[in-house]
Structure formats: structure tokens, C-alpha cells
Design an enzyme around this catalytic site. Structure first.
Site, PDB file in Angstrom:
ATOM      1  N   ASP A   1      10.080   7.183  -0.326  1.00  0.00           N
ATOM      2  CA  ASP A   1      11.052   6.140   0.012  1.00  0.00           C
ATOM      3  C   ASP A   1      10.367   4.832   0.400  1.00  0.00           C
ATOM      4  O   ASP A   1      11.025   3.857   0.754  1.00  0.00           O
ATOM      5  CB  ASP A   1      11.973   6.607   1.144  1.00  0.00           C
ATOM      6  CG  ASP A   1      11.221   6.998   2.425  1.00  0.00           C
ATOM      7  OD1 ASP A   1      10.003   6.706   2.515  1.00  0.00           O
ATOM      8  OD2 ASP A   1      11.848   7.599   3.310  1.00  0.00           O
TER       9      ASP A   1
ATOM     10  N   ASP B   1      -8.541   7.803  -4.771  1.00  0.00           N
ATOM     11  CA  ASP B   1      -7.673   6.646  -4.517  1.00  0.00           C
ATOM     12  C   ASP B   1      -7.745   6.201  -3.060  1.00  0.00           C
ATOM     13  O   ASP B   1      -7.209   5.146  -2.709  1.00  0.00           O
ATOM     14  CB  ASP B   1      -6.219   6.961  -4.897  1.00  0.00           C
ATOM     15  CG  ASP B   1      -5.674   8.202  -4.209  1.00  0.00           C
ATOM     16  OD1 ASP B   1      -6.155   9.293  -4.549  1.00  0.00           O
ATOM     17  OD2 ASP B   1      -4.793   8.090  -3.352  1.00  0.00           O
TER      18      ASP B   1
ATOM     19  N   GLY C   1       2.396   2.998  -2.948  1.00  0.00           N
ATOM     20  CA  GLY C   1       3.749   3.539  -2.918  1.00  0.00           C
ATOM     21  C   GLY C   1       4.587   3.063  -1.757  1.00  0.00           C
ATOM     22  O   GLY C   1       5.811   3.188  -1.780  1.00  0.00           O
ATOM     23  N   ARG C   2       3.944   2.524  -0.740  1.00  0.00           N
ATOM     24  CA  ARG C   2       4.698   2.001   0.411  1.00  0.00           C
ATOM     25  C   ARG C   2       3.963   0.853   1.068  1.00  0.00           C
ATOM     26  O   ARG C   2       4.098   0.617   2.262  1.00  0.00           O
ATOM     27  CB  ARG C   2       4.964   3.097   1.424  1.00  0.00           C
ATOM     28  CG  ARG C   2       3.714   3.834   1.872  1.00  0.00           C
ATOM     29  CD  ARG C   2       4.062   4.893   2.850  1.00  0.00           C
ATOM     30  NE  ARG C   2       2.915   5.750   3.096  1.00  0.00           N
ATOM     31  CZ  ARG C   2       2.886   6.678   4.024  1.00  0.00           C
ATOM     32  NH1 ARG C   2       3.936   6.842   4.805  1.00  0.00           N
ATOM     33  NH2 ARG C   2       1.826   7.431   4.190  1.00  0.00           N
TER      34      ARG C   2
ATOM     35  N   ARG D   1     -10.151   0.215  -4.813  1.00  0.00           N
ATOM     36  CA  ARG D   1     -10.724   1.530  -4.555  1.00  0.00           C
ATOM     37  C   ARG D   1     -11.198   2.154  -5.864  1.00  0.00           C
ATOM     38  O   ARG D   1     -10.961   1.594  -6.938  1.00  0.00           O
ATOM     39  CB  ARG D   1      -9.715   2.417  -3.838  1.00  0.00           C
ATOM     40  CG  ARG D   1      -8.489   2.637  -4.618  1.00  0.00           C
ATOM     41  CD  ARG D   1      -7.113   2.327  -4.062  1.00  0.00           C
ATOM     42  NE  ARG D   1      -6.840   1.488  -2.958  1.00  0.00           N
ATOM     43  CZ  ARG D   1      -6.163   1.877  -1.878  1.00  0.00           C
ATOM     44  NH1 ARG D   1      -5.759   3.127  -1.781  1.00  0.00           N
ATOM     45  NH2 ARG D   1      -5.885   1.030  -0.923  1.00  0.00           N
TER      46      ARG D   1
ATOM     47  N   ARG E   1      -1.930  -4.510   8.159  1.00  0.00           N
ATOM     48  CA  ARG E   1      -3.348  -4.160   8.096  1.00  0.00           C
ATOM     49  C   ARG E   1      -4.094  -5.119   7.175  1.00  0.00           C
ATOM     50  O   ARG E   1      -3.488  -5.746   6.296  1.00  0.00           O
ATOM     51  CB  ARG E   1      -3.535  -2.709   7.651  1.00  0.00           C
ATOM     52  CG  ARG E   1      -2.950  -2.361   6.282  1.00  0.00           C
ATOM     53  CD  ARG E   1      -3.070  -0.875   5.996  1.00  0.00           C
ATOM     54  NE  ARG E   1      -2.797  -0.585   4.585  1.00  0.00           N
ATOM     55  CZ  ARG E   1      -2.941   0.600   4.011  1.00  0.00           C
ATOM     56  NH1 ARG E   1      -3.359   1.626   4.746  1.00  0.00           N
ATOM     57  NH2 ARG E   1      -2.685   0.778   2.728  1.00  0.00           N
TER      58      ARG E   1
END
Length: 601
Positions: free
Chosen positions: A217, A354, A184-185, A282, A275
Site C-alpha cells: 500500500d 536491492d 515501493g513506498r 544500489r 531520509r
């Protein structure tokens, strides 16, 4: 349940140094002008399927993709650095054909093409891990000063030949199926093969909206990004399998968050962490495909994972046996990972499927916590009202998550294989217990295995629970007691954590039992035992109060403690003068008890 079994047995459950002034390390602004104009949208050439050739992206610059690295020399210019020519994920799997970036349900694809959303206001690279940048990414220290590198790690530019991807996955969150989730981000920038032949996936977290952002967002705030950056590296140096963090970039772009979901939203600073992991797949990566009956894609993904990351299985076993052995390996490796979590007092906070890696590495650092006072019911995440993901429940949660993996793999198996997989999972409690006891013996300095070792540990944990003794320092300071001091119950005044145990009614008797157990190996000296224990029991972990202290300074544009913590946590088993001055080896301050963290990040 695993935790009940184990409670019965043992009541259980850098900063990067550049040549500039030290006060300015990594603190470089990314200018508004880059290439001709950082705000200008330009055509960007992608490698990969023809359907992906029409992307646009802010500012690109020529790069040469590199398959491998030769020699031991670091890359001195970011101009010469590039992703691998063969981007395996892009080449191996169907990509979502929809190119517009909006929240939606996706089917029959593992990834969507998503470009990072650039920050707008005063973007600054403030910290980096020297080990990751040099040992994994092959980059010379001078590279961090380059404008293009700073733009890359902040999401303000995408390299030539790169196709940024966000991953689609599902998951069980707090034991309930949540359907499609996904990155999501986060945006995966590409796969890099370093000079050692290791393939790493680079991902930006906090880089803007994706099709999987749901109601978010796509951004991350400074406080959560500091925590993830530091904890990724801290866990690695504690010997816990984990993703890594390369850089931390902040911006003055406002991000609105209601930190404790109490109706008091406020503006916070945005941040991005670069990262890395060998793979970001997963359990939820498989669950979404099984749930939607995308069986062919499920098989394709499992076969890919086995071939790429479980190569011995791929090379030596037939297809049917591969799936069983693959599952068996993940069961064992997950049990070991959680045993290591428990051994350092770490609670992940959000142990959803997840967030559980198929490579059994620790990923997605959110409302985690390292215990101060020992408390089996420790819950770092204030959003976890029921304590489902408490410290003592983590072994059970691992079993639950592995059972969901079993269910996701079921469509690929025969009835007989499904039965065998159930039997494999039944081995998990014993695997976990065995691994955890191995670690506990090392933490207590015990040689060999004896039947009463579990009882010895159980009584120690009982005393620690009742007296609220510090988890980390109790084990650390235990090594400083000589056999003579143990036998005479002589506790020096500076061993504050051990002295916390002294009033307990079991303390003297436990010291006697412990010293007698140590004497079973008469050849073992105090010095040898101390060396073993100090190599197993860290002096420093990323306590919440330490992270909070660094965050409060960072919010005022002072990143000195972020860098200090990175340096300290890269060598957690060695006493360090700077760390002692900051109180990192002392009892936590009283205000630490009031700290709270949540899923809001």
C-alpha cells in the site's frame, strides 16, 4: 566461503531541541488547512522536461531554488530553502512517460514521477535529528515549527520546482532473482546542495503508492519508522557508513499489517521518515538494466555514478579502466562496511542486492538487530527461516552480492576485462579479513600486529559464545581492567559482562595471554589503552528492547523515549546519566529475549 575462512582464524564471523516545553518538542500537528486548502488538488509547476509539466499536487507555495549556500548562517525561514536548480537525476536520465500512478512494469527508464500521498488524520511531526537539519539541510532550529516545513516532511506538500521521483530497480532476494522491485513506498523529493557544497537526495519513506508498490500500500507503520529513524542516526555515530534520517512524522491514518505473517492482521499507525543519502543507487539499480538488456541505459547510469561519486576514477582513468577500478573500489568499500557491521554486532536482516548501496553505505533499515548475547548464528529477521542473512553469514552475502554486481557490469566489458573483474572479486576475503582484524585489534586495545592476535580473538569469541556473554559490553568493560587486574584475574563486581566469562575453562589462561600481549608495548599505560578502547567500543547501541520500549510509548503518543534514545545514540561512546537510569548500560531485561521483528513494516 568467507565466513568459514574467518571462523577458522577467529571463530567469527534528538531529538531536536526547540524553544517550546521539552514535552512538546517536534509534536506539532499539520492542520487540515494549508495554503488555501490542503485537500485541494492544484496545478504544480515542475522543472525539467516538457513532458513533465502537467503534474498536479496538493498545496504548493513559491520557492526560490538555490544552487549553493554561502557563509555559515543557517536558513531561518523555510520560505528561503529550496532544492538545487540543477536536478541531476531528472536532467540526466529518461523518465517513465506514464504519468498515472498504478503498479506496472517499467522499461527504458530509471524513474517514474510519483507524488506523495498526503495523510488525512492528525499528522504530527514528533522527532528530528538536529545534526541532519542543521549540518546537512542548513536549517535553523526555528524552522521545524513552521507549518510549511511540517507539511513538507509529511508528504502533504511538494515544493515549487520539485519533481518527485520513485526509482526503478531489481534485485536478488534471498539469492533468487526477483525481477523488477523499485521504490515501493519511497519518493525522492529532490536534490539539495548545502552550504558545504554537498549534494544530498531527500526521500520520504512511507509516502504512499508508487508504480513499484507491487502488492503493498506504499505506507510504513510507526514501529518500523521509529526503528529506521533511530538506527540511521545511531549507525552514523558508531562510525558506520549509512543513510541519514532527518525527521519522523506520524499520523492516525490506519495502516493494516500482519506483522508476523500468521494470519492476524491489525491496524497500526502510519508514519513517514524523511531520509537522506548522497545517492540511493544500489546493486539492483544496475541488475534490472542488465537483465532486461537495456545496455545503453546501463552504460549511461554507470558512467554517471563514476563521474558523480567516484570522481578520482573519472578524472584519471580511461573508460575501460574506469569500470574495473569502480568495481574494485566497491569491493573494498563493501568489505569495510560489513567489517564495521560485524564489529558492532549489527545484523542487517535483509541483505538483498536491492538493499546494497553502490556507495557502500547502510540503507533500508528493516528487521535489523544488534546482538545482545554473542551468537554467530544471530538472525534478527523472523522471516529469514533458513538464517541466510545471519550475523556470521553477512561477509559471505557481501561476496554473493558483489558477484551479482560483477554480472551486471559484464555487458560493458571486454572478455579480458571480465576475467580481470573475476580476479578483483577474489581479493574480497582477504580485504575483509584484514579490515576486520584491524578493528578487532582496536577493540581489544592491541598495538601493532602480531601473528597470534587472531587466535587471541578466536578464544575470546569462543568464550563469549559458550557463556552467552553480552557482545557490546564485553568489549566495553574489557577496557576497564587494569593490567594488574588482568594478571591477577581480579574482576570487579560491576563488570557484569566480563564476569559472565569467568566460569569458562579458558578464562584464566586467556587473561594471561591477553595481558602478556599488552605488555609487548610497555610504554602503553592503562589510561591510554582505556581511552583507545572506549573510543572504539560503544557503551550504547540500539538494542531491540530499547527500540521496542520507545515504540510502545510512541504508540500511546509518548515520544519521550524516542527523543531520549536519539540523544543517547548520538554519543554512544560516552557514559550518560540518563541512559544509565534507563538501564541502557545494564544487562538486557528478560523480556528482551522474546522480541521478534519481521519484514512486515
Amino acid at each position: 566461503m568467507v565466513s568459514k575462512i574467518l571462523m577458522t582464524l577467529c571463530l567469527l564471523s534528538l531529538f531536536y531541541m526547540v524553544k517550546n516545553d521539552p514535552q512538546n518538542e517536534f509534536e506539532s500537528d499539520v492542520d487540515g488547512e494549508l495554503c488555501s486548502n490542503i485537500e485541494e488538488k492544484r496545478k504544480h509547476l515542475y522543472t525539467g522536461p516538457d513532458a513533465l509539466q502537467d503534474s498536479t499536487q496538493t498545496c504548493t507555495k513559491g520557492r526560490k531554488s538555490r544552487d549553493t549556500k554561502s557563509g555559515d548562517h543557517l536558513i531561518r525561514s523555510f520560505e528561503d530553502w529550496g532544492f538545487a536548480a540543477d536536478q541531476l537525476l531528472l536532467q540526466s536520465f529518461p523518465i517513465d512517460p506514464e504519468r498515472k500512478n498504478y503498479v506496472r512494469q517499467v522499461r527504458d527508464a530509471l524513474f517514474s514521477v510519483v507524488e506523495p500521498t498526503p495523510f488525512n488524520i492528525r499528522v504530527k511531526l514528533v522527532a528530528g535529528s538536529d545534526e541532519v537539519l542543521q549540518d546537512i539541510l542548513d536549517l535553523h532550529p526555528d524552522v521545524v515549527n513552521e507549518e510549511m516545513f511540517q507539511a513538507f516532511v509529511s508528504g502533504n506538500t511538494v515544493l515549487y520546482g520539485s519533481t518527485p521521483l520513485s526509482h526503478r530497480y531489481g534485485g536478488h532476494q534471498f539469492a533468487s532473482w526477483a525481477g523488477q522491485l523499485g521504490d515501493g513506498r519511497a519518493v525522492m523529493l529532490g536534490e539539495y546542495v548545502n552550504r558545504k557544497g554537498e549534494r544530498w537526495e531527500l526521500q520520504l519513506k512511507g509516502s504512499g503508492l508508487t508504480p513499484y508498490s507491487r502488492r503493498g500500500d506504499g505506507r510504513a507503520v510507526l514501529r518500523s519508522s521509529v526503528r529506521e529513524f533511530l538506527c540511521s542516526e545511531a549507525m552514523y555515530h558508531l562510525g558506520v557508513p549509512t543513510s541519514r534520517a532527518a525527521t519522523l512524522t506520524v499520523s492516525d491514518d490506519p495502516v493494516i499489517r500482519d506483522q508476523f505473517y500468521n494470519g492476524h492482521p491489525k491496524k497500526e499507525r502510519g508514519a513517514i521518515v524523511l531520509r537522506l543519502a548522497k545517492s540511493w543507487f544500489r546493486i539492483g539499480s544496475l541488475e534490472i538494466l542488465a537483465a532486461n538488456q537495456e545496455t545503453q541505459l546501463l552504460k549511461q547510469l554507470v558512467d554517471f555514478i563514476i563521474k558523480q561519486y567516484f570522481t578520482d576514477i573519472y578524472k584519471t582513468l580511461s573508460e575501460g579502466d574506469r569500470y574495473l577500478t569502480f568495481f574494485s573500489d566497491i569491493v573494498s568499500q563493501t568489505a569495510e562496511m560489513i567489517a564495521l557491521w560485524q564489529s558492532v554486532g549489527f545484523a542487517h536482516g535483509v541483505c538483498n542486492t536491492d538493499n546494497f548501496s553502490l556507495l557502500s553505505i547502510t540503507i533500508d533499515y528493516g528487521p535489523f538487530g544488534f546482538m545482545d548475547s554473542y551468537n554467530p548464528e544471530f538472525v534478527p529477521n523472523t522471516s529469514d527461516d533458513t538464517g541466510m542473512y545471519s550475523y556470521e553469514n553477512q561477509p559471505d552475502v557481501g561476496l554473493f552480492n558483489l558477484d551479482k554486481l560483477r554480472e551486471a557490469l559484464a555487458p560493458l566489458l571486454t572478455e579480458q576485462q571480465r576475467f580481470q573483474m573475476t580476479k578483483i572479486l577474489e581479493l574480497y576475503p582477504d580485504i575483509y579479513k584484514t579490515k576486520y582484524m584491524e578493528i578487532l585489534r582496536r577493540k581489544m586495545g592491541l598495538l601493532g600486529e602480531e601473528e597470534d592476535d587472531a587466535m587471541l580473538a578466536a578464544v575470546l569469541f569462543k568464550m563469549m559464545t559458550d557463556t552467552k556473554a553480552d557482545f557490546t559490553m564485553t568489549f566495553r568493560q574489557l577496557s576497564e581492567l587494569s593490567l594488574n587486574q588482568l594478571e591477577n584475574a581480579t574482576i570487579p563486581s560491576h563488570l557484569w559482562a566480563i564476569r559472565t566469562l569467568q566460569p569458562h575453562e579458558y578464562f584464566i589462561r586467556w587473561l594471561h595471554l591477553y595481558s602478556q600481549r599488552l605488555k609487548h608495548h610497555k610504554e602503553d599505560s592503562d589510561e591510554e589503552r582505556k581511552a583507545r578502547m572506549d573510543a572504539t567500543n560503544p557503551r550504547y547501541v540500539l538494542r531491540n528492547w530499547m527500540a521496542e520500549s520507545a515504540i510502545r510509548k510512541a504508540e500511546k503518543d509518548d515520544f519521550s523515549e524516542v527523543k531520549l534514545l536519539l540523544k543517547v545514540l548520538q554519543n554512544p561512546y560516552v557514559k550518560q546519566e540518563e541512559a544509565e537510569k534507563q538501564g541502557y548500560g545494564s544487562p538486557p531485561p528478560e523480556w528482551a529475549k522474546k522480541l521478534r521483528v519481521s519484514c512486515s513494516s
